[in-house]
Design a protein around this motif. Structure first.
Motif, PDB file in Angstrom:
ATOM      1  N   LYS A   1       0.868  -1.406  -0.013  1.00  0.00           N
ATOM      2  CA  LYS A   1      -0.225  -0.143   0.076  1.00  0.00           C
ATOM      3  C   LYS A   1       0.937   1.367  -0.086  1.00  0.00           C
ATOM      4  O   LYS A   1       0.263   2.260  -0.285  1.00  0.00           O
TER       5      LYS A   1
ATOM      6  N   TYR B   1      -2.568  -1.687  -5.924  1.00  0.00           N
ATOM      7  CA  TYR B   1      -2.669  -1.777  -4.637  1.00  0.00           C
ATOM      8  C   TYR B   1      -2.205  -0.642  -3.863  1.00  0.00           C
ATOM      9  O   TYR B   1      -2.539  -0.709  -2.454  1.00  0.00           O
TER      10      TYR B   1
ATOM     11  N   ARG C   1      -2.439   2.755  -1.925  1.00  0.00           N
ATOM     12  CA  ARG C   1      -3.238   3.532  -1.239  1.00  0.00           C
ATOM     13  C   ARG C   1      -3.223   4.856  -0.811  1.00  0.00           C
ATOM     14  O   ARG C   1      -3.584   5.417   0.173  1.00  0.00           O
ATOM     15  N   THR C   2      -1.688   5.401  -1.009  1.00  0.00           N
ATOM     16  CA  THR C   2      -1.116   6.487  -0.757  1.00  0.00           C
ATOM     17  C   THR C   2      -0.246   7.060  -1.786  1.00  0.00           C
ATOM     18  O   THR C   2       0.201   6.203  -2.546  1.00  0.00           O
TER      19      THR C   2
ATOM     20  N   PRO D   1      -2.527   6.366  -6.182  1.00  0.00           N
ATOM     21  CA  PRO D   1      -3.559   5.902  -6.634  1.00  0.00           C
ATOM     22  C   PRO D   1      -4.378   7.030  -7.205  1.00  0.00           C
ATOM     23  O   PRO D   1      -4.510   8.075  -6.781  1.00  0.00           O
TER      24      PRO D   1
ATOM     25  N   PRO E   1      -8.210   6.989  -1.201  1.00  0.00           N
ATOM     26  CA  PRO E   1      -9.140   6.106  -0.292  1.00  0.00           C
ATOM     27  C   PRO E   1      -9.774   6.918   0.452  1.00  0.00           C
ATOM     28  O   PRO E   1     -10.991   6.626   0.973  1.00  0.00           O
TER      29      PRO E   1
ATOM     30  N   SER F   1      -9.911  -0.204  -8.748  1.00  0.00           N
ATOM     31  CA  SER F   1      -9.065   0.707  -8.206  1.00  0.00           C
ATOM     32  C   SER F   1      -7.823   0.824  -9.135  1.00  0.00           C
ATOM     33  O   SER F   1      -7.701  -0.161 -10.124  1.00  0.00           O
TER      34      SER F   1
ATOM     35  N   ASN G   1      -1.072  10.728   1.790  1.00  0.00           N
ATOM     36  CA  ASN G   1      -2.471  10.477   1.518  1.00  0.00           C
ATOM     37  C   ASN G   1      -3.334  11.698   1.054  1.00  0.00           C
ATOM     38  O   ASN G   1      -4.574  11.267   0.943  1.00  0.00           O
TER      39      ASN G   1
END
Length: 451
Positions: free
Chosen positions: A61, A74, A76-77, A114, A118, A131, A442
């Motif tokens: 992630k 995958y 997320r940040t 990403p 999220p 995603s 993020n």
């Protein structure tokens, strides 16, 4: 864009400005790098490198993985990754003569993120089965650096001194995309290949009065577009919860594969043949021949890797992979070499454990501990016609770092100890340390809401 994000962007811009100077500096002495495109550079980032190099199935992630672009889905940040390495090598030949070498340079530079933040999904209280992650990276593909000096007796002439020297290497600038729908992920790397291979030979006859020193130089410039693709299947184990609904146990099995067909490239070379007589300094150097802009074509071979990884989220992971590259397909019209490359393969195993990633009172429990090993063959052969082998063991640590505004980033350290070559010819023992920084944020692409 937040202040930490601005700092990351400015740091990336500054590093890109000074990168050509860093990559141009001499780095090492590896006699086998005069064959083919040189010594292949490990494409794994520091985290995966500490586990033996499980690039086909590694995902995170918080950090990118350019070997299998499906892993970008995958993320997320936003992750800014930079890696530096230092290496100690000891070269030993069949006569038990040895040479110690220290080297180091920049390993990789990457910015990945990403496309869907999220945090936006959490605020909107939506869970999408789709995603998408994207990234840009710059990293070496191969290194060339050697200095070989030989002396022999020539009947009727006396001593002949030969000096073979080379420098350069190839690099890839990549644009990566990874897409995930439910448990299936697919990724694609599109990139630009560039670099130079510079080879120089000097021949001198010191015992002959007024003899000439012969100079030969070939410089090859390589450019081309490259691509490779990756796939991952992520199976999550579930169980029936107390409310009767199925819930994730945190355990998973991931099957990953990456590959490419042969990639073509173009070359432009210069060839110089000259001689110099040190006893006639006024005459200087005579250019016997100089050929500029010789154009040609080449081809990098196909490549394929397959791996399996199992683990429990935020606890542990372990995997195995096999890679194969048919280097006998390598072509370069302007590269003169009697050494033919052979097909190569590599088997890797490794794993990671994180005792307690949310521990409040023990930093050691929040750290990640990694081990791995690998064994395989190199496409090049020694003077006896035997194919080179490479094997070693790896270890690594992941240090979580809390930056301003409680943004979680990582310092990854990997260590590799191995041996390269053959017992009957030139053999290299090496120890390499790679330090990677993954700076995470993020707050990119977050939608601001006002009520």
């Amino acid at each position: 864009m937040s202040k930490p994000s601005t700092k990351i962007f400015l740091t990336l811009f500054a590093l890109l400005c000074c990168l050509p100077a860093l990559l141009a500096q001499p780095k090492f002495n590896s006699p086998y790098s005069r064959i083919g495109i040189g010594d292949a550079f490990d494409q794994n980032f520091a985290a995966a490198s500490g586990m033996g190099g499980l690039g086909s199935v590694f995902f995170s992630k918080h950090t990118a993985n350019v070997i299998n672009p499906a892993s970008y889905a995958y993320l997320r940040t936003t992750s800014f990754d930079i890696g530096l390495y230092g290496q100690y090598s000891s070269l030993d030949d069949a006569n038990n003569e040895s040479q110690e070498i220290w080297s180091g340079n920049l390993s990789y530079l990457s910015l990945a993120f990403p496309i869907k933040n999220p945090l936006n999904q959490a605020l909107d209280r939506e869970q999408s089965p789709f995603s998408w992650g994207m990234g840009f990276s710059l990293l070496p593909l191969s290194n060339v650096g050697y200095l070989i000096e030989l002396t022999e007796e020539v009947p009727g002439t006396g001593t002949a001194n030969y000096s073979f020297e080379g420098s350069g290497g190839l690099y890839r600038l990549l644009w990566s995309n990874g897409f995930k729908y439910k448990e299936y992920s697919f990724g694609l790397n599109l990139g630009y290949l560039f670099g130079n291979l510079d080879n120089r030979t000097t021949i001198a006859f010191p015992d002959l009065e007024s003899s000439f020193v012969n100079l030969l130089r070939d410089e090859i410039s390589v450019t081309g577009f490259v691509w490779d693709a990756g796939f991952m299947y992520d199976y999550r184990f579930k169980r029936k919860g107390s409310d009767g609904e199925m819930e994730n146990t945190g355990k998973y099995v991931v099957v990953g594969a990456y590959g490419r067909s042969p990639n073509s490239f173009s070359t432009r070379s210069q060839s110089l043949r000259a001689r110099n007589n040190p006893f006639f300094s006024l005459r200087g150097t005579d250019t016997l021949s100089f050929t500029d802009t010789i154009r040609g074509d080449g081809r990098l071979p196909a490549q394929f890797g397959l791996g399996v990884m199992t683990g429990k989220e935020n606890k542990w992971m372990a995997g195995i992979q096999i890679e194969s590259t048919p280097w006998s397909q390598y072509e370069n019209e302007v590269q003169v070499s009697d050494a033919k490359l052979r097909n190569s393969w590599r088997l890797s195993i490794g794993g990671q454990i994180t005792p307690d990633h949310i521990s409040y009172n023990s930093y050691g429990k929040r750290m990640s501990y990694r081990l791995g090993a690998f064994y395989g063959t190199d496409p090049r052969i020694d003077t006896n016609g035997e194919q080179l082998k490479r094997y070693g063991a790896t270890a690594g640590f992941g240090f979580p770092l809390y930056l301003p505004n409680r943004k979680l980033s990582y310092l990854d350290v990997s260590m590799e100890v191995g041996q390269f070559g053959t017992d009957d010819s030139l053999k290299e023992f090496y120890a390499r340390m790679t330090v990677g920084f993954s700076l995470n944020d993020n707050s990119w692409f977050i939608k601001r809401k006002f009520y």
